[in-house]
Design a protein around this motif. Structure first.
Motif, PDB file in Angstrom:
ATOM      1  N   HIS A 164       0.845  -1.207   0.000  1.00  0.00           N
ATOM      2  CA  HIS A 164       0.000   0.000   0.000  1.00  0.00           C
ATOM      3  C   HIS A 164       0.877   1.252   0.000  1.00  0.00           C
ATOM      4  CE1 HIS A 164      -3.558  -2.374   0.300  1.00  0.00           C
ATOM      5  NE2 HIS A 164      -3.067  -3.008   1.346  1.00  0.00           N
ATOM      6  N   GLU A 165       2.009   1.143   0.715  1.00  0.00           N
ATOM      7  CA  GLU A 165       2.915   2.289   0.799  1.00  0.00           C
ATOM      8  C   GLU A 165       3.445   2.689  -0.590  1.00  0.00           C
ATOM      9  OE1 GLU A 165       6.634   1.924   3.161  1.00  0.00           O
ATOM     10  OE2 GLU A 165       5.169   2.082   4.796  1.00  0.00           O
ATOM     11  N   MET A 166       3.944   1.690  -1.327  1.00  0.00           N
ATOM     12  CA  MET A 166       4.471   2.004  -2.663  1.00  0.00           C
ATOM     13  C   MET A 166       3.349   2.435  -3.594  1.00  0.00           C
ATOM     14  SD  MET A 166       7.632  -0.464  -3.735  1.00  0.00           S
ATOM     15  CE  MET A 166       7.296  -2.044  -3.006  1.00  0.00           C
ATOM     16  N   GLU A 172       0.697   4.064  -2.839  1.00  0.00           N
ATOM     17  CA  GLU A 172       0.374   5.466  -2.525  1.00  0.00           C
ATOM     18  C   GLU A 172       1.445   6.412  -3.083  1.00  0.00           C
ATOM     19  OE1 GLU A 172      -0.386   7.153   1.674  1.00  0.00           O
ATOM     20  OE2 GLU A 172      -1.736   5.449   1.382  1.00  0.00           O
ATOM     21  N   GLU A 173       2.702   6.053  -2.842  1.00  0.00           N
ATOM     22  CA  GLU A 173       3.797   6.915  -3.304  1.00  0.00           C
ATOM     23  C   GLU A 173       3.784   7.043  -4.828  1.00  0.00           C
ATOM     24  OE1 GLU A 173       7.768   5.599  -2.264  1.00  0.00           O
ATOM     25  OE2 GLU A 173       8.676   7.053  -3.652  1.00  0.00           O
ATOM     26  N   LEU A 174       3.617   5.892  -5.512  1.00  0.00           N
ATOM     27  CA  LEU A 174       3.680   5.928  -6.985  1.00  0.00           C
ATOM     28  C   LEU A 174       2.436   6.587  -7.578  1.00  0.00           C
ATOM     29  CD1 LEU A 174       5.289   2.420  -7.568  1.00  0.00           C
ATOM     30  CD2 LEU A 174       6.385   4.655  -7.902  1.00  0.00           C
ATOM     31  N   THR A 175       1.299   6.467  -6.895  1.00  0.00           N
ATOM     32  CA  THR A 175       0.082   7.137  -7.386  1.00  0.00           C
ATOM     33  C   THR A 175       0.283   8.658  -7.317  1.00  0.00           C
ATOM     34  OG1 THR A 175      -1.272   5.286  -6.690  1.00  0.00           O
ATOM     35  CG2 THR A 175      -2.425   7.364  -7.071  1.00  0.00           C
ATOM     36  N   ALA A 176       0.934   9.110  -6.230  1.00  0.00           N
ATOM     37  CA  ALA A 176       1.223  10.552  -6.112  1.00  0.00           C
ATOM     38  C   ALA A 176       2.229  10.983  -7.182  1.00  0.00           C
ATOM     39  CB  ALA A 176       1.754  10.864  -4.713  1.00  0.00           C
ATOM     40  N   LEU A 177       3.227  10.132  -7.439  1.00  0.00           N
ATOM     41  CA  LEU A 177       4.211  10.476  -8.483  1.00  0.00           C
ATOM     42  C   LEU A 177       3.566  10.483  -9.870  1.00  0.00           C
ATOM     43  CD1 LEU A 177       7.360   8.515  -7.249  1.00  0.00           C
ATOM     44  CD2 LEU A 177       7.098  11.008  -7.391  1.00  0.00           C
ATOM     45  N   LEU A 178       2.623   9.542 -10.096  1.00  0.00           N
ATOM     46  CA  LEU A 178       1.919   9.524 -11.388  1.00  0.00           C
ATOM     47  C   LEU A 178       1.122  10.823 -11.563  1.00  0.00           C
ATOM     48  CD1 LEU A 178       0.816   8.277 -13.972  1.00  0.00           C
ATOM     49  CD2 LEU A 178      -0.803   6.959 -12.603  1.00  0.00           C
ATOM     50  N   ALA A 179       0.461  11.254 -10.492  1.00  0.00           N
ATOM     51  CA  ALA A 179      -0.303  12.513 -10.573  1.00  0.00           C
ATOM     52  C   ALA A 179       0.642  13.673 -10.880  1.00  0.00           C
ATOM     53  CB  ALA A 179      -1.052  12.762  -9.267  1.00  0.00           C
ATOM     54  N   LYS A 180       1.795  13.668 -10.222  1.00  0.00           N
ATOM     55  CA  LYS A 180       2.789  14.732 -10.440  1.00  0.00           C
ATOM     56  C   LYS A 180       3.274  14.696 -11.894  1.00  0.00           C
ATOM     57  CE  LYS A 180       7.068  16.422  -8.353  1.00  0.00           C
ATOM     58  NZ  LYS A 180       8.236  15.968  -9.125  1.00  0.00           N
ATOM     59  N   GLY A 181       3.667  13.509 -12.346  1.00  0.00           N
ATOM     60  CA  GLY A 181       4.170  13.363 -13.714  1.00  0.00           C
ATOM     61  C   GLY A 181       3.116  13.697 -14.753  1.00  0.00           C
ATOM     62  N   SER A 182       1.839  13.509 -14.408  1.00  0.00           N
ATOM     63  CA  SER A 182       0.750  13.747 -15.360  1.00  0.00           C
ATOM     64  C   SER A 182       0.412  15.226 -15.481  1.00  0.00           C
ATOM     65  CB  SER A 182      -0.509  12.991 -14.917  1.00  0.00           C
ATOM     66  OG  SER A 182      -0.245  11.616 -14.837  1.00  0.00           O
ATOM     67  N   ARG A 183       0.881  16.016 -14.521  1.00  0.00           N
ATOM     68  CA  ARG A 183       0.608  17.466 -14.576  1.00  0.00           C
ATOM     69  C   ARG A 183       1.709  18.199 -15.324  1.00  0.00           C
ATOM     70  NH1 ARG A 183      -1.394  16.680  -9.164  1.00  0.00           N
ATOM     71  NH2 ARG A 183       0.667  17.087  -8.320  1.00  0.00           N
ATOM     72  N   GLU A 184       2.860  17.530 -15.517  1.00  0.00           N
ATOM     73  CA  GLU A 184       4.007  18.238 -16.108  1.00  0.00           C
ATOM     74  C   GLU A 184       3.910  18.292 -17.622  1.00  0.00           C
ATOM     75  OE1 GLU A 184       7.108  16.113 -14.175  1.00  0.00           O
ATOM     76  OE2 GLU A 184       6.972  17.390 -12.412  1.00  0.00           O
TER      77      GLU A 184
END
Ligand code: PLP
Length: 290
Positions: free
Chosen positions: A274-276, A278-290
Motif C-alpha cells: 500500500h505504501e508504494m 500510494e507513493e507511486l500514485t502521487a508520483l503519477l499525478a505529479k508526472g501527469s501534470r508536467e
C-alpha cells in the motif's frame, strides 16, 4: 451525463451533439470494421491530464494506420469544449475517437466524449486484482515482422481485449496479463504492466520492452519521469512471469484506473504494498501534470 463534441473544420471549437440521439452513420467504417483509433484520458477538477502525450500517441496510432486525422489544436479545442459543457466533476473520462469515416466519404469522423468514470477503477485501486496470464498467440518479435497487426496502435478493434477480460472473469479473476508465445510478459488488455523491486535499499521500477509489440503507456511514461526525479531506478524488460512472481509489487497501470495493485497471478499470491502504491500514485499525478 455524456457530452459529445464532433470535430468539424467549419466550427473552430467543435460541434456539440446530443449523446441521447444517434450521431454516427451506420456505414461509418469505425462501426462496420472497427477501423479507427482512440485515446482515453482523465480530467481532474476540470484539467485534462497528459494531453500532449495522448495527442502524440493518437498521431502515432494514425501514422501506423495510414489515417488522416485532425490536427492537435482542433483536438485541444474540442477537449476544452467538452470539459466546459460537462457539469463540473472531480474526475471526468475524456475519450478521443477517430474513424476512417463513412464508407466512400474519405473523411475521418472524429469526436470527443466526456463522461463520469464508473466505480470500477476506484474499486480496483482499493481492492487489488487477481490476474491470469493469457497467451496472446504472437511471439515477441511480431510487431516488427508484421506491422499490419497494428500492435503499437490504440485501435478501435478492442474485441479481443474485451474477450480476454471476459475469459478472466469467467475463470474467477479480475484482469489479464498477456504473454508472448516465447514466454515474455506483454501488457494487460487495457493497461501497462509495472513491477517494483527493492534490493539492498535500491528501488527499481520495471516495465516490459515496448519493442515486444505493446502499446506505449502514457501513464507509465509520466510515472517513470516523476519516479526518476524521486530517486527510483528505471528498467525495461524483457520480463518473464517468474520476475513478476518474485517482485515486491506489481501493478496494472492506465490513465483512468491509475495504479491497481496485482494481488495474485494465476492463483499465486504476490505481495501488495500500500505504501508504494500510494507513493507511486502521487508520483503519477505529479508526472501527469508536467
Ligand atoms: N496498454 C493497452 C493495451 C491499453 O489499452 C492501455 C490503455 O487503455 C494501456 C496500455 C495504458 O495506456 P495509458 O497509460 O496511456 O492509459
Amino acid at each position: 451525463m455524456t457530452v459529445l463534441v464532433f470535430l468539424d473544420p467549419a466550427l473552430e471549437n467543435g460541434r456539440i451533439a446530443d449523446a441521447t440521439k444517434p450521431q454516427l452513420m451506420a456505414t461509418d467504417l469505425g462501426a462496420t470494421r472497427g477501423d479507427g483509433i482512440f485515446e482515453s484520458l482523465l480530467a481532474v477538477d476540470g484539467v485534462p491530464r497528459k494531453v500532449q502525450a495522448h495527442l502524440d500517441r493518437l498521431a502515432s496510432s494514425a501514422r501506423i494506420m495510414d489515417l488522416d486525422i485532425p490536427p492537435s489544436d482542433a483536438w485541444e479545442r474540442a477537449i476544452a469544449t467538452a470539459v466546459a459543457e460537462h457539469a463540473p466533476a472531480e474526475e471526468l473520462v475524456l475519450k478521443l475517437l477517430v474513424t476512417r469515416g463513412v464508407e466512400g466519404a474519405e473523411r475521418p469522423t472524429a469526436w470527443v466524449q466526456a463522461s463520469l468514470p464508473g466505480s470500477l477503477g476506484r474499486d480496483q485501486r482499493q481492492e487489488g486484482l487477481d490476474v491470469l496470464l493469457l497467451d496472446r498467440g504472437y511471439d515477441s518479435n511480431i510487431a516488427e515482422r508484421a506491422p499490419w497487426l497494428l500492435l503499437g496502435a490504440k485501435t478501435l478493434s478492442y474485441a479481443v481485449n474485451m474477450a480476454a477480460l471476459r475469459y478472466a472473469k469467467a475463470n474467477g479473476a479480475d484482469d489479464v496479463i498477456f504473454t508472448s508465445t516465447d514466454g515474455l510478459v506483454l501488457e494487460g488488455p487495457t493497461s501497462t504492466v509495472l513491477m517494483a523491486t527493492v534490493r539492498d535499499g535500491v528501488r527499481t521500477l520495471t516495465t516490459p520492452l515496448l519493442e515486444n509489440g505493446i502499446l506505449p503507456g502514457t501513464s507509465q511514461g509520466a510515472l517513470f519521469n516523476a519516479a526518476a526525479d524521486a530517486g527510483w531506478q528505471l528498467g525495461y524488460g524483457p520480463l518473464e512471469p517468474h520476475h513478476l512472481l518474485a517482485a515486491d509489487a506489481v501493478w496494472l497501470v492506465s490513465s483512468i484506473r491509475l495504479l491497481a495493485p496485482v494481488k495474485s497471478i494465476d492463483g499465486r499470491a504476490i505481495p501488495v504494498s500500500h505504501e508504494m502504491t500510494e507513493e507511486l500514485t502521487a508520483l503519477l499525478a505529479k508526472g501527469s501534470r508536467e
